[in-house]
Scaffold this motif. Structure first.
Motif, PDB file in Angstrom:
ATOM      1  N   LEU A 255       0.815  -1.213   0.000  1.00 49.13           N
ATOM      2  CA  LEU A 255       0.000   0.000   0.000  1.00 49.13           C
ATOM      3  C   LEU A 255       0.846   1.260   0.000  1.00 49.13           C
ATOM      4  CD1 LEU A 255      -2.818  -0.970   2.544  1.00 49.13           C
ATOM      5  CD2 LEU A 255      -2.880  -1.037   0.045  1.00 49.13           C
ATOM      6  N   ASP A 256       2.167   1.083  -0.082  1.00 49.26           N
ATOM      7  CA  ASP A 256       3.101   2.212  -0.083  1.00 49.26           C
ATOM      8  C   ASP A 256       2.926   3.080   1.171  1.00 49.26           C
ATOM      9  OD1 ASP A 256       5.172   3.726  -1.121  1.00 49.26           O
ATOM     10  OD2 ASP A 256       3.852   5.078  -2.224  1.00 49.26           O
ATOM     11  N   ILE A 257       2.810   2.403   2.324  1.00 48.41           N
ATOM     12  CA  ILE A 257       2.677   3.101   3.608  1.00 48.41           C
ATOM     13  C   ILE A 257       3.977   2.914   4.390  1.00 48.41           C
ATOM     14  CG2 ILE A 257       1.456   3.209   5.814  1.00 48.41           C
ATOM     15  CD1 ILE A 257      -1.011   2.101   4.399  1.00 48.41           C
ATOM     16  N   ASN A 258       4.529   4.011   4.851  1.00 46.27           N
ATOM     17  CA  ASN A 258       5.768   3.963   5.631  1.00 46.27           C
ATOM     18  C   ASN A 258       5.717   5.076   6.666  1.00 46.27           C
ATOM     19  OD1 ASN A 258       8.412   3.918   6.617  1.00 46.27           O
ATOM     20  ND2 ASN A 258       9.271   3.379   4.622  1.00 46.27           N
ATOM     21  N   VAL A 259       5.422   4.727   7.917  1.00 50.04           N
ATOM     22  CA  VAL A 259       5.306   5.737   8.966  1.00 50.04           C
ATOM     23  C   VAL A 259       6.324   5.453  10.068  1.00 50.04           C
ATOM     24  CG1 VAL A 259       2.881   6.262   8.541  1.00 50.04           C
ATOM     25  CG2 VAL A 259       3.468   4.441  10.129  1.00 50.04           C
ATOM     26  N   LEU A 260       6.868   6.526  10.617  1.00 47.63           N
ATOM     27  CA  LEU A 260       7.864   6.411  11.679  1.00 47.63           C
ATOM     28  C   LEU A 260       7.572   7.452  12.741  1.00 47.63           C
ATOM     29  CD1 LEU A 260      10.610   5.460  12.901  1.00 47.63           C
ATOM     30  CD2 LEU A 260      11.707   7.190  11.437  1.00 47.63           C
ATOM     31  N   PHE A 261       7.503   7.013  13.986  1.00 51.43           N
ATOM     32  CA  PHE A 261       7.321   7.914  15.114  1.00 51.43           C
ATOM     33  C   PHE A 261       8.546   7.794  16.021  1.00 51.43           C
ATOM     34  CE2 PHE A 261       3.068   6.778  13.677  1.00 51.43           C
ATOM     35  CZ  PHE A 261       2.530   8.044  13.468  1.00 51.43           C
ATOM     36  N   GLY A 262       9.193   8.913  16.287  1.00 51.08           N
ATOM     37  CA  GLY A 262      10.400   8.911  17.098  1.00 51.08           C
ATOM     38  C   GLY A 262      11.650   8.813  16.253  1.00 51.08           C
ATOM     39  N   GLN A 263      12.784   8.632  16.898  1.00 51.31           N
ATOM     40  CA  GLN A 263      14.069   8.545  16.220  1.00 51.31           C
ATOM     41  C   GLN A 263      14.668   7.159  16.417  1.00 51.31           C
ATOM     42  OE1 GLN A 263      16.642  11.767  17.233  1.00 51.31           O
ATOM     43  NE2 GLN A 263      18.197  11.237  15.707  1.00 51.31           N
ATOM     44  N   SER A 264      15.065   6.547  15.329  1.00 54.58           N
ATOM     45  CA  SER A 264      15.574   5.172  15.375  1.00 54.58           C
ATOM     46  C   SER A 264      16.810   5.062  16.262  1.00 54.58           C
ATOM     47  CB  SER A 264      15.913   4.679  13.971  1.00 54.58           C
ATOM     48  OG  SER A 264      14.755   4.622  13.175  1.00 54.58           O
ATOM     49  N   ALA A 265      16.889   3.954  16.986  1.00 56.04           N
ATOM     50  CA  ALA A 265      18.013   3.703  17.879  1.00 56.04           C
ATOM     51  C   ALA A 265      18.680   2.369  17.513  1.00 56.04           C
ATOM     52  CB  ALA A 265      17.533   3.692  19.328  1.00 56.04           C
ATOM     53  N   ARG A 266      19.677   1.967  18.317  1.00 51.12           N
ATOM     54  CA  ARG A 266      20.543   0.843  17.974  1.00 51.12           C
ATOM     55  C   ARG A 266      19.842  -0.510  17.993  1.00 51.12           C
ATOM     56  NH1 ARG A 266      26.009  -0.892  21.343  1.00 51.12           N
ATOM     57  NH2 ARG A 266      26.558  -2.709  20.062  1.00 51.12           N
ATOM     58  N   HIS A 267      19.105  -0.777  19.065  1.00 51.89           N
ATOM     59  CA  HIS A 267      18.490  -2.103  19.231  1.00 51.89           C
ATOM     60  C   HIS A 267      17.053  -2.099  18.698  1.00 51.89           C
ATOM     61  CE1 HIS A 267      21.808  -3.674  21.650  1.00 51.89           C
ATOM     62  NE2 HIS A 267      21.861  -2.478  22.201  1.00 51.89           N
ATOM     63  N   SER A 268      16.693  -3.164  18.022  1.00 53.67           N
ATOM     64  CA  SER A 268      15.365  -3.211  17.404  1.00 53.67           C
ATOM     65  C   SER A 268      14.661  -4.522  17.673  1.00 53.67           C
ATOM     66  CB  SER A 268      15.467  -2.995  15.887  1.00 53.67           C
ATOM     67  OG  SER A 268      16.184  -4.067  15.297  1.00 53.67           O
ATOM     68  N   CYS A 269      13.350  -4.458  17.505  1.00 53.60           N
ATOM     69  CA  CYS A 269      12.492  -5.635  17.661  1.00 53.60           C
ATOM     70  C   CYS A 269      11.438  -5.526  16.556  1.00 53.60           C
ATOM     71  CB  CYS A 269      11.852  -5.607  19.039  1.00 53.60           C
ATOM     72  SG  CYS A 269      11.126  -7.174  19.530  1.00 53.60           S
ATOM     73  N   THR A 270      11.422  -6.475  15.614  1.00 54.69           N
ATOM     74  CA  THR A 270      10.583  -6.363  14.419  1.00 54.69           C
ATOM     75  C   THR A 270       9.628  -7.554  14.311  1.00 54.69           C
ATOM     76  OG1 THR A 270      12.301  -5.143  13.238  1.00 54.69           O
ATOM     77  CG2 THR A 270      10.580  -6.158  11.903  1.00 54.69           C
ATOM     78  N   TYR A 271       8.385  -7.254  13.918  1.00 55.78           N
ATOM     79  CA  TYR A 271       7.363  -8.294  13.776  1.00 55.78           C
ATOM     80  C   TYR A 271       6.664  -8.161  12.425  1.00 55.78           C
ATOM     81  CZ  TYR A 271       7.946  -8.928  18.790  1.00 55.78           C
ATOM     82  OH  TYR A 271       8.481  -9.159  20.022  1.00 55.78           O
ATOM     83  N   GLU A 272       6.451  -9.287  11.778  1.00 52.54           N
ATOM     84  CA  GLU A 272       5.627  -9.313  10.567  1.00 52.54           C
ATOM     85  C   GLU A 272       4.200  -9.611  11.008  1.00 52.54           C
ATOM     86  OE1 GLU A 272       5.273 -11.445   6.185  1.00 52.54           O
ATOM     87  OE2 GLU A 272       6.999 -11.858   7.476  1.00 52.54           O
ATOM     88  N   LEU A 273       3.321  -8.651  10.800  1.00 49.78           N
ATOM     89  CA  LEU A 273       1.944  -8.776  11.261  1.00 49.78           C
ATOM     90  C   LEU A 273       1.082  -9.442  10.201  1.00 49.78           C
ATOM     91  CD1 LEU A 273       1.558  -5.166  12.760  1.00 49.78           C
ATOM     92  CD2 LEU A 273       2.407  -7.229  13.885  1.00 49.78           C
ATOM     93  N   SER A 274       0.213 -10.345  10.639  1.00 48.98           N
ATOM     94  CA  SER A 274      -0.687 -10.997   9.686  1.00 48.98           C
ATOM     95  C   SER A 274      -1.887 -11.558  10.428  1.00 48.98           C
ATOM     96  CB  SER A 274       0.027 -12.120   8.927  1.00 48.98           C
ATOM     97  OG  SER A 274       0.416 -13.146   9.814  1.00 48.98           O
ATOM     98  N   ILE A 275      -2.978 -11.735   9.672  1.00 53.89           N
ATOM     99  CA  ILE A 275      -4.182 -12.391  10.181  1.00 53.89           C
ATOM    100  C   ILE A 275      -4.665 -13.366   9.113  1.00 53.89           C
ATOM    101  CG2 ILE A 275      -6.607 -12.095  10.818  1.00 53.89           C
ATOM    102  CD1 ILE A 275      -5.973  -9.438  11.997  1.00 53.89           C
ATOM    103  N   ASN A 276      -4.766 -14.625   9.479  1.00 54.43           N
ATOM    104  CA  ASN A 276      -5.218 -15.656   8.538  1.00 54.43           C
ATOM    105  C   ASN A 276      -4.445 -15.602   7.220  1.00 54.43           C
ATOM    106  OD1 ASN A 276      -7.167 -16.485  10.408  1.00 54.43           O
ATOM    107  ND2 ASN A 276      -8.679 -15.040   9.592  1.00 54.43           N
ATOM    108  N   GLU A 277      -3.143 -15.509   7.335  1.00 56.46           N
ATOM    109  CA  GLU A 277      -2.221 -15.477   6.196  1.00 56.46           C
ATOM    110  C   GLU A 277      -2.326 -14.201   5.367  1.00 56.46           C
ATOM    111  OE1 GLU A 277      -2.605 -19.032   3.903  1.00 56.46           O
ATOM    112  OE2 GLU A 277      -1.999 -20.342   5.557  1.00 56.46           O
ATOM    113  N   GLN A 278      -3.088 -13.221   5.835  1.00 55.68           N
ATOM    114  CA  GLN A 278      -3.143 -11.922   5.167  1.00 55.68           C
ATOM    115  C   GLN A 278      -2.095 -11.013   5.803  1.00 55.68           C
ATOM    116  OE1 GLN A 278      -6.660  -9.599   5.845  1.00 55.68           O
ATOM    117  NE2 GLN A 278      -5.904  -7.842   4.696  1.00 55.68           N
ATOM    118  N   SER A 279      -1.083 -10.644   5.028  1.00 56.33           N
ATOM    119  CA  SER A 279      -0.010  -9.805   5.549  1.00 56.33           C
ATOM    120  C   SER A 279      -0.516  -8.384   5.800  1.00 56.33           C
ATOM    121  CB  SER A 279       1.161  -9.754   4.562  1.00 56.33           C
ATOM    122  OG  SER A 279       2.155  -8.872   5.017  1.00 56.33           O
ATOM    123  N   LEU A 280      -0.171  -7.850   6.965  1.00 55.34           N
ATOM    124  CA  LEU A 280      -0.561  -6.487   7.324  1.00 55.34           C
ATOM    125  C   LEU A 280       0.626  -5.527   7.316  1.00 55.34           C
ATOM    126  CD1 LEU A 280      -2.934  -7.258  10.343  1.00 55.34           C
ATOM    127  CD2 LEU A 280      -3.562  -6.868   7.956  1.00 55.34           C
TER     128      LEU A 280
END
Length: 288
Positions: free
Chosen positions: A57-82
């Motif tokens: 959907l060409d959506i890219n939002v960022l709140f705050g300023q990126s830091a060194r350590h990260s934690c990333t999740y691929e969100l989905s419901i019933n195999e539909q990627s969010l």
């Protein structure tokens, strides 16, 4: 054996998830939902930044300023990627925090799914299904917005209307599927000719508009000439048949008294003049 304090703690955590989910369900804006989620979990999971990316959907939002350590999740419901959700901060996330974060993310899934579906529906309502560019509804919205911006900031604005010459003859000779293929080829040609800031729309069968922000008459004329030449040289092949086409173009620039109707009408008159004077040419709207 689970003691009473553990039961209370688990109940409180579940209440927090329910509270956040209820709050997020009040919006259908992806950006608002991500911003609210970041704010709501801030007192539980400290983070410097939270970002959300949905490439489809060409959506890219960022709140705050990126830091060194990260934690990333691929969100989905019933195999539909969010999309992808990422949190960052200066120190690493503990196992307990990760477990807590994953529980909180459960509150995000369905509100985000609803917002994504709503965004898809809105985009579809403003997109031409054949060519993938904006349709007339999108054109009207964009034209109104760009006129307001140009007037407010005293910037130039130009419009090109273009029409495929003898398009009915192409359909009659080669078939409507071939005609559709020609329109798709034309759009690709135009997209490769315009700037990133220029806006392309299909507002009729073989009729298109290009909105050019911060462009004067000499600039719009250069682009119109470039597109006309490229389309004239374009070799479109459909089922082993070579199809050539030309276009007529009408251009105009924004005037102080213009609204969407007057600007469009003036460009349309210039396009009509190009048709009347031999086609495969460009005409500039007459000045007052």
């Amino acid at each position: 054996m689970i003691n009473p304090s553990q039961i209370r703690e688990l109940s409180q955590k579940n209440d927090k998830v329910l509270q956040i989910a209820t709050l997020l369900h009040t919006s259908l804006s992806v950006e608002e939902i991500i911003a609210q989620f970041s704010e709501e979990i801030g007192d539980v999971i400290h983070h410097n930044s939270l970002s959300y990316v949905n490439e489809k959907l060409d959506i890219n939002v960022l709140f705050g300023q990126s830091a060194r350590h990260s934690c990333t999740y691929e969100l989905s419901i019933n195999e539909q990627s969010l999309g992808l959700l990422s949190l960052t901060r200066d120190k690493s996330f503990s196992d307990e925090e990760i477990e807590q974060l994953e529980r909180l993310i459960c509150a995000l899934h369905y509100p985000l799914r609803n917002a994504v579906l709503y965004t898809v529906a809105v985009n579809s309502a403003h997109k031409d299904p054949l060519t993938g560019i904006g349709n007339r509804a999108a054109m009207n919205t964009a034209l109104h917005r760009e006129i307001e911006l140009a007037s407010r900031h005293h910037r130039s604005l130009c419009v090109i209307l273009l029409d495929v010459d003898h398009f009915k003859s192409i359909n009659d000779t080669y078939g409507h599927a071939a005609g559709d293929h020609c329109l798709q080829s034309l759009v690709k040609c135009a997209e490769n000719s315009v700037r990133i800031s220029d806006l392309l729309f299909r507002y009729g069968g073989e009729e298109f508009m290009i909105i050019l922000p911060e462009t004067d008459e000499s600039g719009v004329l250069r682009l119109a000439k470039r597109i006309r030449r490229r389309v004239e040289r374009l070799e479109t092949t459909y089922q082993n048949q070579l199809i050539r086409m030309t276009i007529s173009l009408g251009i105009t620039t924004l005037r102080e008294s213009d609204d969407e109707k007057t600007l469009f009408t003036r460009a349309d008159e210039a396009l009509y003049k190009a048709k009347q004077e031999g086609r495969n040419c460009i005409r500039i709207a007459a000045s007052d």
